[in-house]
Scaffold this active site. Sequence first.
Site, PDB file in Angstrom:
ATOM      1  CB  SER A 100      88.430  10.941  -0.120  1.00  0.00           C
ATOM      2  OG  SER A 100      88.719  10.954   1.336  1.00  0.00           O
ATOM      3  CE1 TYR A 103      89.458   6.106  -1.033  1.00  0.00           C
ATOM      4  CE2 TYR A 103      90.317   7.549   0.431  1.00  0.00           C
ATOM      5  CZ  TYR A 103      89.374   7.058  -0.361  1.00  0.00           C
ATOM      6  OH  TYR A 103      88.025   7.300  -0.309  1.00  0.00           O
TER       7      TYR A 103
HETATM    8  N1  NAP Z   1      83.237   5.581   3.678  1.00  0.00           N
HETATM    9  C1  NAP Z   1      84.081   6.587   3.953  1.00  0.00           C
HETATM   10  O1  NAP Z   1      84.579   6.858   4.871  1.00  0.00           O
HETATM   11  C2  NAP Z   1      84.564   7.309   2.725  1.00  0.00           C
HETATM   12  C3  NAP Z   1      85.254   8.520   3.026  1.00  0.00           C
HETATM   13  C4  NAP Z   1      85.593   9.184   1.953  1.00  0.00           C
HETATM   14  C5  NAP Z   1      85.076   8.959   0.609  1.00  0.00           C
HETATM   15  N2  NAP Z   1      84.685   7.852   0.441  1.00  0.00           N
HETATM   16  C6  NAP Z   1      84.335   7.420  -0.906  1.00  0.00           C
HETATM   17  O2  NAP Z   1      83.027   7.445  -1.201  1.00  0.00           O
HETATM   18  C7  NAP Z   1      82.675   6.237  -2.216  1.00  0.00           C
HETATM   19  C8  NAP Z   1      81.853   5.250  -1.673  1.00  0.00           C
HETATM   20  O3  NAP Z   1      82.408   4.526  -0.733  1.00  0.00           O
HETATM   21  P1  NAP Z   1      81.864   3.568   0.648  1.00  0.00           P
HETATM   22  O4  NAP Z   1      82.460   3.691   1.803  1.00  0.00           O
HETATM   23  O5  NAP Z   1      80.210   3.798   0.281  1.00  0.00           O
HETATM   24  O6  NAP Z   1      82.405   2.219  -0.278  1.00  0.00           O
HETATM   25  P2  NAP Z   1      81.569   0.800  -0.339  1.00  0.00           P
HETATM   26  O7  NAP Z   1      80.696   0.416   0.545  1.00  0.00           O
HETATM   27  O8  NAP Z   1      82.850  -0.271  -0.399  1.00  0.00           O
HETATM   28  O9  NAP Z   1      81.034   1.149  -1.958  1.00  0.00           O
HETATM   29  C9  NAP Z   1      81.852   0.997  -2.954  1.00  0.00           C
HETATM   30  C10 NAP Z   1      81.038   1.042  -4.332  1.00  0.00           C
HETATM   31  O10 NAP Z   1      81.707   0.976  -5.358  1.00  0.00           O
HETATM   32  C11 NAP Z   1      81.375   0.228  -6.426  1.00  0.00           C
HETATM   33  N3  NAP Z   1      82.593  -0.228  -7.012  1.00  0.00           N
HETATM   34  C12 NAP Z   1      84.032  -0.374  -6.699  1.00  0.00           C
HETATM   35  N4  NAP Z   1      84.581  -0.575  -7.794  1.00  0.00           N
HETATM   36  C13 NAP Z   1      83.888  -0.726  -8.868  1.00  0.00           C
HETATM   37  C14 NAP Z   1      84.171  -0.938 -10.211  1.00  0.00           C
HETATM   38  N5  NAP Z   1      85.398  -1.264 -10.584  1.00  0.00           N
HETATM   39  N6  NAP Z   1      83.136  -0.847 -11.071  1.00  0.00           N
HETATM   40  C15 NAP Z   1      81.945  -0.452 -10.664  1.00  0.00           C
HETATM   41  N7  NAP Z   1      81.761  -0.398  -9.387  1.00  0.00           N
HETATM   42  C16 NAP Z   1      82.645  -0.396  -8.504  1.00  0.00           C
HETATM   43  C17 NAP Z   1      80.972  -1.045  -5.387  1.00  0.00           C
HETATM   44  O11 NAP Z   1      80.022  -1.790  -6.255  1.00  0.00           O
HETATM   45  P3  NAP Z   1      80.264  -3.468  -6.666  1.00  0.00           P
HETATM   46  O12 NAP Z   1      80.898  -3.967  -5.484  1.00  0.00           O
HETATM   47  O13 NAP Z   1      78.762  -3.609  -6.976  1.00  0.00           O
HETATM   48  O14 NAP Z   1      81.155  -3.112  -7.807  1.00  0.00           O
HETATM   49  C18 NAP Z   1      80.151  -0.396  -4.297  1.00  0.00           C
HETATM   50  O15 NAP Z   1      78.814  -0.364  -4.704  1.00  0.00           O
HETATM   51  C19 NAP Z   1      83.969   6.071  -2.897  1.00  0.00           C
HETATM   52  O16 NAP Z   1      84.570   6.782  -3.913  1.00  0.00           O
HETATM   53  C20 NAP Z   1      85.058   6.200  -1.663  1.00  0.00           C
HETATM   54  O17 NAP Z   1      86.305   6.683  -1.768  1.00  0.00           O
HETATM   55  C21 NAP Z   1      84.403   7.089   1.415  1.00  0.00           C
END
Ligand code: NAP
Length: 238
Positions: free
Chosen positions: A126, A139
């Site tokens: 991130s 985080y």
């Molecule tokens: N959205 C943003 O603004 C942003 C910014 C910077 C970085 N990121 C990073 O991008 C990545 C995706 O984020 P997102 O925004 O797309 O979040 P999201 O929509 O909440 O998706 C998170 C994903 O991670 C999976 N997950 C979480 N814990 C898990 C576990 N213990 N085992 C297996 N799968 C797990 C969830 O799957 P299940 O629920 O099916 O387990 C879900 O598919 C993350 O690493 C986040 O930190 C996001």
Amino acid sequence: MKHVLITGASSGIGKQLALDYAAEGWKVTACGRNVERLEALAAASEQISILTFDITNLEDTRQALAWVQADLAILCAGTCEYLDNGVVEADKVLRVMTTNLMGPINCLDALLPGMATGTRIALVGSTASLVPLPRAEAYGASKAALAYFCRSLSLDLAPRGIALSLVMPGFVKTPLTDSNDFPMPMMITVEKSSEFIRKGLARGASEIAFPPLFAWVLRFISVLPQSLLRLLAKRLVR
Ligand SMILES: NC(=O)c1ccc[n+]([C@@H]2O[C@H](COP(=O)([O-])OP(=O)(O)OC[C@H]3O[C@@H](n4cnc5c(N)ncnc54)[C@H](OP(=O)(O)O)[C@@H]3O)[C@@H](O)[C@H]2O)c1
């Protein structure tokens, strides 16, 4: 046919990546814990198959990924919990560190023996790791540790011909950010985010930070003296 494995594919950025790679003709292995959401994703394209496991459980992760041979692995699964009012709740910090740091490390442990020369692994960190932001102790620290791990491991894997990419998104509209109650400057869609990631990986970039202006501002702030940095970071996100 090229094969991409994506963790965190049941939602948000990972889900969009799975759909877009499938549309480009890749074989996609979509991973997550939520079976219903993964089955719905697989129903959208015959290119997509699913694997269900919890990345925080090393044995389950090893079992699930033992036979996977991918050209590209995108370790996108992650979580976010903020600390409130400077109260350090160790169990909260442990949850975030376990998912965001140990989760990808468990996947690397399981995947690396099967990764051949010429393959690539992307770790999703991130831009929050660039600058200390309020409430983001857990985080930001988890993503900063992941960034270090990625940069260090890329040196050791280079002789084996396995490339690593560090992906650093800014704010992306997903279920993860939907619960944020503060302004999120320069927020982009999952579609745009997927485009930045796929284009970056296709050109073999070792670091993919986006949107570019947001990442540039944070990188600029990060090299300022600590006193100035604190002032600016406080204003950027409340
Ligand atoms: N959205 C943003 O603004 C942003 C910014 C910077 C970085 N990121 C990073 O991008 C990545 C995706 O984020 P997102 O925004 O797309 O979040 P999201 O929509 O909440 O998706 C998170 C994903 O991670 C999976 N997950 C979480 N814990 C898990 C576990 N213990 N085992 C297996 N799968 C797990 C969830 O799957 P299940 O629920 O099916 O387990 C879900 O598919 C993350 O690493 C986040 O930190 C996001």
